[in-house]
Design a protein around this motif. Structure first.
Motif, PDB file in Angstrom:
ATOM      1  N   GLU A 173       0.839  -1.209   0.000  1.00  0.00           N
ATOM      2  CA  GLU A 173       0.000   0.000   0.000  1.00  0.00           C
ATOM      3  C   GLU A 173       0.872   1.257   0.000  1.00  0.00           C
ATOM      4  O   GLU A 173       0.540   2.254  -0.649  1.00  0.00           O
ATOM      5  N   ILE A 174       1.983   1.211   0.728  1.00  0.00           N
ATOM      6  CA  ILE A 174       2.906   2.353   0.751  1.00  0.00           C
ATOM      7  C   ILE A 174       3.480   2.596  -0.642  1.00  0.00           C
ATOM      8  O   ILE A 174       3.549   3.740  -1.122  1.00  0.00           O
ATOM      9  N   TYR A 175       3.868   1.510  -1.330  1.00  0.00           N
ATOM     10  CA  TYR A 175       4.405   1.660  -2.688  1.00  0.00           C
ATOM     11  C   TYR A 175       3.334   2.184  -3.647  1.00  0.00           C
ATOM     12  O   TYR A 175       3.627   2.984  -4.547  1.00  0.00           O
ATOM     13  N   ASN A 176       2.075   1.766  -3.459  1.00  0.00           N
ATOM     14  CA  ASN A 176       0.985   2.278  -4.296  1.00  0.00           C
ATOM     15  C   ASN A 176       0.788   3.777  -4.097  1.00  0.00           C
ATOM     16  O   ASN A 176       0.532   4.526  -5.053  1.00  0.00           O
ATOM     17  N   ILE A 177       0.907   4.219  -2.835  1.00  0.00           N
ATOM     18  CA  ILE A 177       0.767   5.652  -2.554  1.00  0.00           C
ATOM     19  C   ILE A 177       1.878   6.428  -3.247  1.00  0.00           C
ATOM     20  O   ILE A 177       1.649   7.502  -3.824  1.00  0.00           O
ATOM     21  N   ARG A 178       3.102   5.897  -3.204  1.00  0.00           N
ATOM     22  CA  ARG A 178       4.231   6.576  -3.850  1.00  0.00           C
ATOM     23  C   ARG A 178       4.011   6.661  -5.364  1.00  0.00           C
ATOM     24  O   ARG A 178       4.317   7.690  -5.987  1.00  0.00           O
ATOM     25  N   GLU A 179       3.484   5.596  -5.952  1.00  0.00           N
ATOM     26  CA  GLU A 179       3.209   5.632  -7.393  1.00  0.00           C
ATOM     27  C   GLU A 179       2.130   6.663  -7.721  1.00  0.00           C
ATOM     28  O   GLU A 179       2.214   7.371  -8.730  1.00  0.00           O
ATOM     29  N   SER A 180       1.122   6.767  -6.872  1.00  0.00           N
ATOM     30  CA  SER A 180       0.065   7.757  -7.089  1.00  0.00           C
ATOM     31  C   SER A 180       0.626   9.177  -7.005  1.00  0.00           C
ATOM     32  O   SER A 180       0.255  10.058  -7.801  1.00  0.00           O
ATOM     33  N   LYS A 181       1.523   9.411  -6.059  1.00  0.00           N
ATOM     34  CA  LYS A 181       2.126  10.751  -5.943  1.00  0.00           C
ATOM     35  C   LYS A 181       2.943  11.091  -7.183  1.00  0.00           C
ATOM     36  O   LYS A 181       2.876  12.217  -7.700  1.00  0.00           O
ATOM     37  N   ASN A 182       3.726  10.141  -7.662  1.00  0.00           N
ATOM     38  CA  ASN A 182       4.532  10.379  -8.864  1.00  0.00           C
ATOM     39  C   ASN A 182       3.643  10.665 -10.074  1.00  0.00           C
ATOM     40  O   ASN A 182       3.946  11.537 -10.899  1.00  0.00           O
ATOM     41  N   ALA A 183       2.536   9.936 -10.187  1.00  0.00           N
ATOM     42  CA  ALA A 183       1.628  10.160 -11.316  1.00  0.00           C
ATOM     43  C   ALA A 183       1.010  11.548 -11.261  1.00  0.00           C
ATOM     44  O   ALA A 183       0.867  12.229 -12.292  1.00  0.00           O
ATOM     45  N   LEU A 184       0.645  11.987 -10.058  1.00  0.00           N
ATOM     46  CA  LEU A 184       0.079  13.331  -9.915  1.00  0.00           C
ATOM     47  C   LEU A 184       1.098  14.409 -10.263  1.00  0.00           C
ATOM     48  O   LEU A 184       0.785  15.392 -10.944  1.00  0.00           O
ATOM     49  N   LEU A 185       2.317  14.224  -9.791  1.00  0.00           N
ATOM     50  CA  LEU A 185       3.362  15.225 -10.043  1.00  0.00           C
ATOM     51  C   LEU A 185       3.731  15.294 -11.525  1.00  0.00           C
ATOM     52  O   LEU A 185       4.094  16.360 -12.034  1.00  0.00           O
ATOM     53  N   ARG A 186       3.645  14.176 -12.217  1.00  0.00           N
ATOM     54  CA  ARG A 186       3.997  14.149 -13.637  1.00  0.00           C
ATOM     55  C   ARG A 186       2.799  14.459 -14.544  1.00  0.00           C
ATOM     56  O   ARG A 186       2.944  14.534 -15.766  1.00  0.00           O
ATOM     57  N   GLY A 187       1.613  14.593 -13.915  1.00  0.00           N
ATOM     58  CA  GLY A 187       0.429  14.865 -14.699  1.00  0.00           C
ATOM     59  C   GLY A 187      -0.091  13.666 -15.455  1.00  0.00           C
ATOM     60  O   GLY A 187      -0.819  13.814 -16.444  1.00  0.00           O
ATOM     61  N   GLN A 188       0.282  12.468 -15.019  1.00  0.00           N
ATOM     62  CA  GLN A 188      -0.101  11.246 -15.716  1.00  0.00           C
ATOM     63  C   GLN A 188      -1.316  10.553 -15.088  1.00  0.00           C
ATOM     64  O   GLN A 188      -1.812   9.560 -15.626  1.00  0.00           O
ATOM     65  N   ALA A 189      -1.794  11.090 -13.966  1.00  0.00           N
ATOM     66  CA  ALA A 189      -2.929  10.456 -13.288  1.00  0.00           C
ATOM     67  C   ALA A 189      -4.220  10.772 -14.031  1.00  0.00           C
ATOM     68  O   ALA A 189      -4.379  11.839 -14.636  1.00  0.00           O
ATOM     69  N   ASP A 190      -5.152   9.818 -13.987  1.00  0.00           N
ATOM     70  CA  ASP A 190      -6.434  10.018 -14.675  1.00  0.00           C
ATOM     71  C   ASP A 190      -7.233  11.160 -14.060  1.00  0.00           C
ATOM     72  O   ASP A 190      -7.993  11.843 -14.753  1.00  0.00           O
ATOM     73  N   ASN A 191      -7.082  11.354 -12.744  1.00  0.00           N
ATOM     74  CA  ASN A 191      -7.861  12.383 -12.059  1.00  0.00           C
ATOM     75  C   ASN A 191      -6.981  13.539 -11.587  1.00  0.00           C
ATOM     76  O   ASN A 191      -7.195  14.097 -10.514  1.00  0.00           O
ATOM     77  N   THR A 192      -5.970  13.885 -12.364  1.00  0.00           N
ATOM     78  CA  THR A 192      -5.086  14.993 -11.991  1.00  0.00           C
ATOM     79  C   THR A 192      -5.876  16.302 -11.984  1.00  0.00           C
ATOM     80  O   THR A 192      -6.484  16.668 -13.000  1.00  0.00           O
ATOM     81  N   PRO A 193      -5.929  17.011 -10.842  1.00  0.00           N
ATOM     82  CA  PRO A 193      -6.690  18.264 -10.795  1.00  0.00           C
ATOM     83  C   PRO A 193      -5.983  19.366 -11.578  1.00  0.00           C
ATOM     84  O   PRO A 193      -4.755  19.421 -11.643  1.00  0.00           O
ATOM     85  N   SER A 194      -6.768  20.253 -12.161  1.00  0.00           N
ATOM     86  CA  SER A 194      -6.197  21.386 -12.893  1.00  0.00           C
ATOM     87  C   SER A 194      -5.862  22.547 -11.964  1.00  0.00           C
ATOM     88  O   SER A 194      -5.057  23.421 -12.302  1.00  0.00           O
ATOM     89  N   ASP A 195      -6.472  22.550 -10.782  1.00  0.00           N
ATOM     90  CA  ASP A 195      -6.240  23.628  -9.817  1.00  0.00           C
ATOM     91  C   ASP A 195      -5.068  23.268  -8.905  1.00  0.00           C
ATOM     92  O   ASP A 195      -5.000  22.156  -8.358  1.00  0.00           O
TER      93      ASP A 195
END
Length: 355
Positions: A173-195
Motif C-alpha cells: 500500500e505504501i508503494y501504491n501511494i508513492r506511485e500515485s504521488k509520482n503520477a500526480l506530479l507528472r500529470g499522468q494520473a487520470d484524475n489529476t486536478p487542474s487547480d
C-alpha cells in the motif's frame, strides 16, 4: 521591573551647588544615597538537548525485508541528543565593587537607573517604561492530531491471516501511494486536478497516509527539547577545564559526574587592558562614578576532538575600574551617561548645556 532612583527628588533645590560624593561600600548612618554595583563576568553556556522517546512500530521486525529500512530497533528506548551549545558572557553584581552615592544638601545629584540586580544602567536618562525589556509570553504550538495508520488499512490488510502477511500488504500500500504521488506530479494520473490548491491537498493527504503507514515499520520518535544553563566565574585564565558532561542516557550532568562525556573550556586573557602596577603606597580615596573597563578573553569550547565554539568575550575581571569625575555633574550642564549592564562599561556620554 527595573529600579529607578531619582536622586534629585530627595533633596531641596538651593542656590549653591557642591559636587556629588561617591563612597565605596554601603550606606552610613543616616546618610541618604544610592547604592549601586558594578558587574563581574560569568561565562554562560546555554546547552540545548532533545530527550528522545522511541516507540517501535508494529511491523518493526519486517522494516528491512519490505521497505529496506536499516537499523530499526524492535525495543523501546529513551535517549538524549545534544543539539547546540551557545556561549556568552553575562554580568552579575560584584559584591567587591559596590558604591554609595551620598546625597547631601546643596548638591546637584544625578538621576540613576539601576537594573533589578542593582547594577548601574544610566545616569540622567529619563526613564521610559518602553525601554524595559518586555517579557514575551511563549506561544504554545497548536496541537496537531497524529494520524492513526489503521484508519487507512483496507479490508484485505485487516483480514490478513498473520502479522507477516499484514506487513507485506501494508508495504504494498505504501508503494501504491508513492506511485500515485509520482503520477500526480507528472500529470499522468487520470484524475489529476487542474487547480494547484486541489493538487496540494491531494498530495498532502497522500503524504500523511504514507508517513503514518511507514511509522508502523520505522517506529515513532517523540522529541522533547530541554535547555540547560551552566555558568562559570573566571578569576584567572584556565586551559581545558571540564565545563560539563553529556550522557546519552542521562543528558547534561555535572562536570564531576563520570557517567557523561566531558566538554572542555579554555579561557585566555588577551591583555587588551593595561593593568596599572601597584606602587606599594596607600591609595587615596577616589571620587566619582565608577565604571568598568573590561578586558577581552578568548574562549574555546571543545568535546576533546573538535571545536564547538571559539570567540572573544568581554571579561571584567581582566580589566580595570575607572571613574567619571564628579565635576562633570554640575549646574552648567547635564551629562547623560549610558552603561552596559552586562559589563559595567561606558557606552556613551552626552552633554546637554544648561539654559
Amino acid at each position: 521591573m527595573k529600579k529607578l532612583i531619582i536622586a534629585a527628588g530627595l533633596l531641596m533645590a538651593t542656590s549653591a551647588y557642591a559636587q556629588t560624593e561617591v563612597l565605596t561600600g554601603v550606606t552610613r548612618g543616616k546618610d541618604y544615597g544610592v547604592v549601586y554595583s558594578l558587574p563581574k563576568t560569568q561565562i554562560e553556556l546555554e546547552i540545548k538537548a532533545n530527550k528522545v522517546t522511541y516507540t517501535p512500530g508494529e511491523f518493526s521486525k519486517y522494516a528491512d525485508r519490505y521497505l529496506r529500512l536499516n537499523n530499526v530497533s524492535a525495543e523501546p528506548e529513551t535517549y538524549w541528543e545534544l543539539t547546540s551549545v551557545k556561549v556568552k558572557s553575562v554580568g552579575v553584581p560584584n559584591s567587591e565593587a559596590t558604591y554609595f552615592v551620598k546625597l547631601k544638601d546643596k548638591t546637584v545629584a544625578p538621576l540613576m537607573e539601576l537594573t533589578e540586580n542593582g547594577i548601574v544602567k544610566s545616569i540622567n536618562v529619563p526613564y521610559s517604561p518602553n525601554s524595559s525589556t518586555k517579557q514575551s509570553t511563549p506561544t504554545t504550538p497548536a496541537f496537531q492530531k497524529k494520524a492513526n495508520p489503521r484508519d487507512f488499512l483496507t479490508e484485505e490488510i485487516l483480514m490478513a491471516s498473520s502479522t507477516a502477511k499484514m506487513a507485506e500488504l501494508v508495504a504494498k500500500e505504501i508503494y501504491n501511494i508513492r506511485e500515485s504521488k509520482n503520477a500526480l506530479l507528472r500529470g499522468q494520473a487520470d484524475n489529476t486536478p487542474s487547480d494547484g490548491a486541489q493538487l496540494k491537498i491531494m498530495l498532502d493527504n497522500l503524504n500523511m497516509q504514507e508517513d503514518a503507514m511507514t511509522k508502523m515499520f520505522s517506529g515513532i520518535q517523540d522529541k522533547e527539547e530541554r535547555t540547560f544553563t551552566v555558568r562559570l566565574t573566571p578569576d584567572k585564565e584556565f586551559n581545558n577545564e571540564v565545563a560539563f558532561r553529556f550522557s546519552k542516557k542521562l543528558g547534561v550532568v555535572a562536570n564531576n559526574d563520570l557517567a557523561g562525556t566531558p566538554f572542555y573550556i579554555s579561557l585566555k586573557d588577551l591583555k587588551t587592558v593595561k593593568i596599572p602596577q601597584e606602587d606599594g603606597k596607600k591609595k587615596k580615596d577616589l571620587d566619582g562614578i565608577a565604571y568598568n573597563v573590561p578586558g577581552q578573553a578568548l574562549v574555546t569550547l571543545t568535546d576533546g576532538k573538535r571545536k564547538l565554539y571559539e570567540g572573544e568575550l568581554p571579561v571584567t575581571q581582566f580589566g580595570i575600574i575607572e571613574y567619571l569625575a564628579p565635576v562633570l555633574f554640575n549646574k552648567n550642564s547635564t551629562i547623560k551617561v549610558y552603561f552596559d549592564p552586562n559589563t559595567g562599561g561606558l557606552i556613551k556620554v552626552d552633554r546637554e548645556e544648561g539654559k
